[in-house]
Design an enzyme around this catalytic site. Structure first.
Site, PDB file in Angstrom:
ATOM      1  CG  ASP A 158       0.892  -8.624   6.864  1.00 43.99           C
ATOM      2  OD1 ASP A 158       0.476  -9.223   7.881  1.00 43.99           O
ATOM      3  OD2 ASP A 158       1.047  -7.405   6.828  1.00 43.99           O
TER       4      ASP A 158
ATOM      5  N   GLY B 106       0.812  -1.214   0.000  1.00 44.86           N
ATOM      6  CA  GLY B 106       0.000   0.000   0.000  1.00 44.86           C
ATOM      7  C   GLY B 106       0.839   1.255   0.000  1.00 44.86           C
TER       8      GLY B 106
ATOM      9  CE  LYS C 262       8.060  -0.063   5.022  1.00 39.60           C
ATOM     10  NZ  LYS C 262       8.645  -0.982   6.016  1.00 39.60           N
TER      11      LYS C 262
HETATM   12  P1  AMP Z   1       2.485  -3.025   8.016  1.00 34.30           P
HETATM   13  O1  AMP Z   1       1.835  -2.595   9.277  1.00 34.30           O
HETATM   14  O2  AMP Z   1       3.639  -2.160   7.636  1.00 34.30           O
HETATM   15  O3  AMP Z   1       2.835  -4.461   7.984  1.00 34.30           O
HETATM   16  O4  AMP Z   1       1.407  -2.774   6.860  1.00 34.30           O
HETATM   17  C1  AMP Z   1       0.174  -3.451   6.819  1.00 34.30           C
HETATM   18  C2  AMP Z   1      -0.579  -3.044   5.579  1.00 34.30           C
HETATM   19  O5  AMP Z   1      -0.926  -1.655   5.605  1.00 34.30           O
HETATM   20  C3  AMP Z   1       0.174  -3.237   4.282  1.00 34.30           C
HETATM   21  O6  AMP Z   1      -0.747  -3.639   3.293  1.00 34.30           O
HETATM   22  C4  AMP Z   1       0.713  -1.862   3.985  1.00 34.30           C
HETATM   23  O7  AMP Z   1       0.992  -1.663   2.628  1.00 34.30           O
HETATM   24  C5  AMP Z   1      -0.444  -0.991   4.450  1.00 34.30           C
HETATM   25  N1  AMP Z   1      -0.014   0.361   4.818  1.00 34.30           N
HETATM   26  C6  AMP Z   1       0.729   0.711   5.887  1.00 34.30           C
HETATM   27  N2  AMP Z   1       0.946   2.044   5.896  1.00 34.30           N
HETATM   28  C7  AMP Z   1       0.345   2.564   4.802  1.00 34.30           C
HETATM   29  C8  AMP Z   1       0.209   3.882   4.259  1.00 34.30           C
HETATM   30  N3  AMP Z   1       0.758   4.947   4.836  1.00 34.30           N
HETATM   31  N4  AMP Z   1      -0.486   4.010   3.105  1.00 34.30           N
HETATM   32  C9  AMP Z   1      -1.044   2.938   2.506  1.00 34.30           C
HETATM   33  N5  AMP Z   1      -0.953   1.688   2.975  1.00 34.30           N
HETATM   34  C10 AMP Z   1      -0.277   1.483   4.111  1.00 34.30           C
HETATM   35 MG    MG Z   2       4.049  -5.201   6.496  1.00 29.95          MG
END
Ligand code: AMP
Ligand code: MG
Length: 492
Positions: free
Chosen positions: A250, A90, A111
Site C-alpha cells: 500500500d 484513513g 494528510k
Molecule cells: P501507513 O502506515 O501510513 O502506510 O498507513 C497504513 C494504514 O493506516 C492506512 O490505511 C492509513 O490511512 C491508516 N492510518 C495511519 N495512521 C492513521 C491515523 N492516525 N488515523 C487513521 N488511519 C490511519
Molecule cells: Mg501508507
C-alpha cells in the site's frame, strides 16, 4: 481575494466504490508553517493566495474550494507480508486533481485532515513531527532528482493529537502524480471485482502510461511498465543510501514515485543491513533487501492483475512470470550504471562493478559515511591531495588508500580529464542529504518551541544537494556519536 483552482477530478469520476466521499474535518487554529512556492507555481496555483487566510483554510481542511470533490481512496495491501483486504485513506483526503503549467496532472491531498470511513481505530490526524519529516525528505528526494510525491504546504493545526503523549498536530498537503498504489489493485482483486480492476487499470494506463493505450495486451504491458519504473526507482534509492522503511504494497505507487515517508532514513555509515524503522523488527525492509522486496510487491501486483492478463489461468500465470523476470535486469541496468557514474567511469570494462563492490565492502568494514565517501571521491578525481580527507572517513585509512591505487589504474584508461570527471561525479554524488540527526533537531525545535526557522533552513540547504555550500558545511557532516539516530518512527 479569490483564486480559482481548476480542478479536474478524474479519479472521483470512477465508480462510487473506488472512494468514500468525505470532507476534511476543520481544525481550530491553523497556521501556515511552510509553503512550497515553486511547486505552487508549477501547479498553476497562486502562492500568494495559498498563503492568504482563504488559502490556509483550504490547506488546513477548514474550507473546501470550489471544484474540489473531496474523497478518501479505497485500497488494500500486504503489510509486512500479510494481506489486509481493506486499508484506504484513513487520515488523508484527496481534494482533487489539477493539470499544472507543465501539462502534468497531479493529485492534491491533505494528510492528517481527520477521520474517514477507512480510519478504523485511528483519529485521522497526523502529529507535527511526521509532517515535517515527510516535507523535508520528499523535497530532498525531489532535489536529488528521484521520482517522489511532493510537499506543497505544512500546517500547524492548533490542536493536539494523542499518541504516547500529547503532541502538536500537523497537516501536510501532498502532491503526487497519483495516489494509486499496488494496494489499490489488490483492493479490487481481493474482492474478485474484475470489472473494478479493469477500470482501474485503464485509468492508470491513461494517466501514467498513455503510450500503452493502444498496445496489444496492454495490461501485460502495464505490468511490465510499472515493474520497470519501480526497478529504476529502487535502484536510485540504493544509489543515495535511502531506506524507505515501510515498503508495504500500500506504500508503493504505480506511477513510480516514492510515496509514504514514514520511518524512512538516509544511511550515514554504509551498512547494507541498515534498518531504522522501529516497527521493522526483523529487518524485512533493510537497505539491501529493498530490491528483493520491490520484486515481492510487484509479484503481488502481478497476482492482482492475473484476471486481466488472460481468461486462461495458467496462461495468465505464465505470462506474469515472464514479465516479472524483467525486474532484475531493469534494476541492475540503473543500479550498475549509477555505480559506475558514482566512481566516475565513462567507459565500461568487465571488472568495473567488482571494483565498486570492493570499495563498498571496504566502506562497510570501515564504517565509512556513504555520502561523504562518494563526495570525497569526486574531489579526489581532480586532486590527489584530497585523498587524505577521504581516507580518514575509513577506520583503517590504508584500506581506502589501497583501493584508490586500483581506482587510478582504472582511471588511466578513461578518456576524461580529471576536472571533467570530478564535475560529472559531483553531479551524481550529493554533498547534502537529509541526515536523521538534522531532521530530529528540526522536529524538536518545531514541536517543543514552535520554532520553524531550523526547518526552513534545512529545506533551503537540501534544495541544492549537489552544490558545495561552504557556509553550511556543518549540514554535510555525519552525526557525532551522541547525535546518532538509531530508530525512526511512523508516528502516525
Ligand atoms: P501507513 O502506515 O501510513 O502506510 O498507513 C497504513 C494504514 O493506516 C492506512 O490505511 C492509513 O490511512 C491508516 N492510518 C495511519 N495512521 C492513521 C491515523 N492516525 N488515523 C487513521 N488511519 C490511519
Ligand atoms: Mg501508507
Amino acid at each position: 481575494m479569490a483564486a480559482e483552482i481548476h480542478f479536474d477530478n478524474s479519479y472521483a469520476r470512477l465508480p462510487e466504490r473506488f472512494v468514500a466521499r468525505v470532507r476534511p474535518t476543520p481544525v481550530i487554529a491553523p497556521r501556515l508553517i511552510q509553503l512550497n512556492r515553486s511547486l505552487a507555481e508549477t501547479l498553476g496555483l497562486d502562492p500568494d493566495w495559498l498563503a492568504s487566510p482563504e488559502g490556509v483554510a483550504m490547506l488546513s481542511g477548514n474550507a473546501v474550494p470550489p471544484g474540489s470533490e473531496p474523497t478518501a481512496m479505497a485500497y488494500a495491501g500486504h503489510q509486512f507480508g500479510n494481506p489486509v483486504p481493506q486499508l484506504g485513506d484513513g487520515r488523508a483526503v484527496l481534494l482533487g486533481e489539477v493539470v499544472g503549467r507543465d501539462g502534468q496532472r497531479r493529485d492534491i491531498q491533505l494528510k492528517g485532515s481527520g477521520p474517514t470511513p477507512f480510519s478504523r481505530r485511528g483519529d485521522g490526524r497526523a502529529a507535527l513531527g511526521p509532517v515535517l519529516r515527510e516535507y523535508i525528505v520528499s523535497e530532498a528526494m525531489a532535489a536529488l532528482g528521484i521520482p517522489t510525491t511532493r510537499a506543497l504546504a505544512a500546517i500547524l493545526s492548533g490542536e493536539a493529537v494523542i499518541r504516547e503523549t500529547r503532541l502538536p498536530g500537523g497537516i501536510l498537503t501532498r502532491v503526487a502524480a497519483s495516489h494509486i498504489r499496488v494496494g489499490t489493485f489488490q483492493y479490487f482483486a481481493f474482492r474478485g471485482d474484475t470489472e473494478g480492476l479493469r477500470l482501474l487499470a485503464d485509468h492508470v494506463v491513461a494517466r501514467h502510461y498513455p503510450e500503452l493505450a493502444e498496445a496489444e495486451g496492454r495490461y501485460a504491458a502495464l505490468l511490465g511498465a510499472v515493474i520497470a519504473r519501480q526497478a529504476e526507482l529502487v535502484a536510485r534509492w540504493m544509489l543515495v543510501g535511502f531506506i524507505h522503511g515501510v515498503m508495504n504494497t500500500d506504500n508503493m505507487a504505480v506511477s513510480g514515485e516514492t510515496i509514504d515517508y514514514g520511518p524512512c532514513a538516509f544511511m550515514d555509515a554504509y551498512d547494507p543491513a541498515a534498518v531504522f524503522s522501529a516497527i521493522d523488527e526483523h529487518g524485512r525492509y533493510a537497505y539491501a533487501n529493498q530490491p528483493r522486496i520491490a520484486q515481492w510487491n510487484l509479484t503481488r501486483l502481478a497476482e492482482a492483475l492475473l484476471p486481466l492478463l488472460s481468461e486462461d489461468a495458467d496462461a495468465a500465470v505464465a505470462e506474469a512470470q515472464t514479465i516479472l523476470e524483467g525486474f532484475a535486469p531493469a534494476f541492475q541496468a540503473t543500479f550498475q550504471a549509477g555505480l559506475r557514474a558514482k566512481i566516475g567511469l565513462a567507459t565500461e570494462e568487465p571488472d568495473d562493478i567488482a571494483l565498486v563492490r570492493d570499495l563498498m565492502e571496504a566502506m562497510a568494514n570501515n564504517k565509512a559515511d556513504f555520502t561523504l565517501t562518494f563526495r570525497g571521491l569526486s574531489n579526489s578525481a581532480a586532486d590527489q591531495d584530497a585523498d587524505t580527507d577521504l581516507a580518514i572517513l575509513f577506520e583503517a585509512p590504508e584500506e581506502c588508500q589501497a583501493w584508490l591505487v586500483r581506482w587510478r589504474e582504472r582511471l588511466d584508461r578513461e578518456p576524461r580529464e580529471g576536472r571533467e570527471r570530478r564535475d560529472a561525479m559531483r553531479a551524481v554524488n550529493p554533498a547534502f542529504i537529509p541526515r536523521n540527526h538534522r531532521i530530529e533537531a528540526v522536529i524538536a525545535a518545531g514541536v517543543e518551541r514552535e520554532d520553524f526557522g531550523p526547518f526552513a533552513e534545512l529545506l533551503d540547504v537540501l534544495a541544492e544537494p549537489f552544490v558545495d555550500q561552504p557556509d553550511r558545511a556543518a549540514y554535510a557532516a555525519p552525526p557525532a556519536p551522541e547525535e546518532r539516530v538509531l530508530q525512526t518512527f511512523c508516528g502516525t
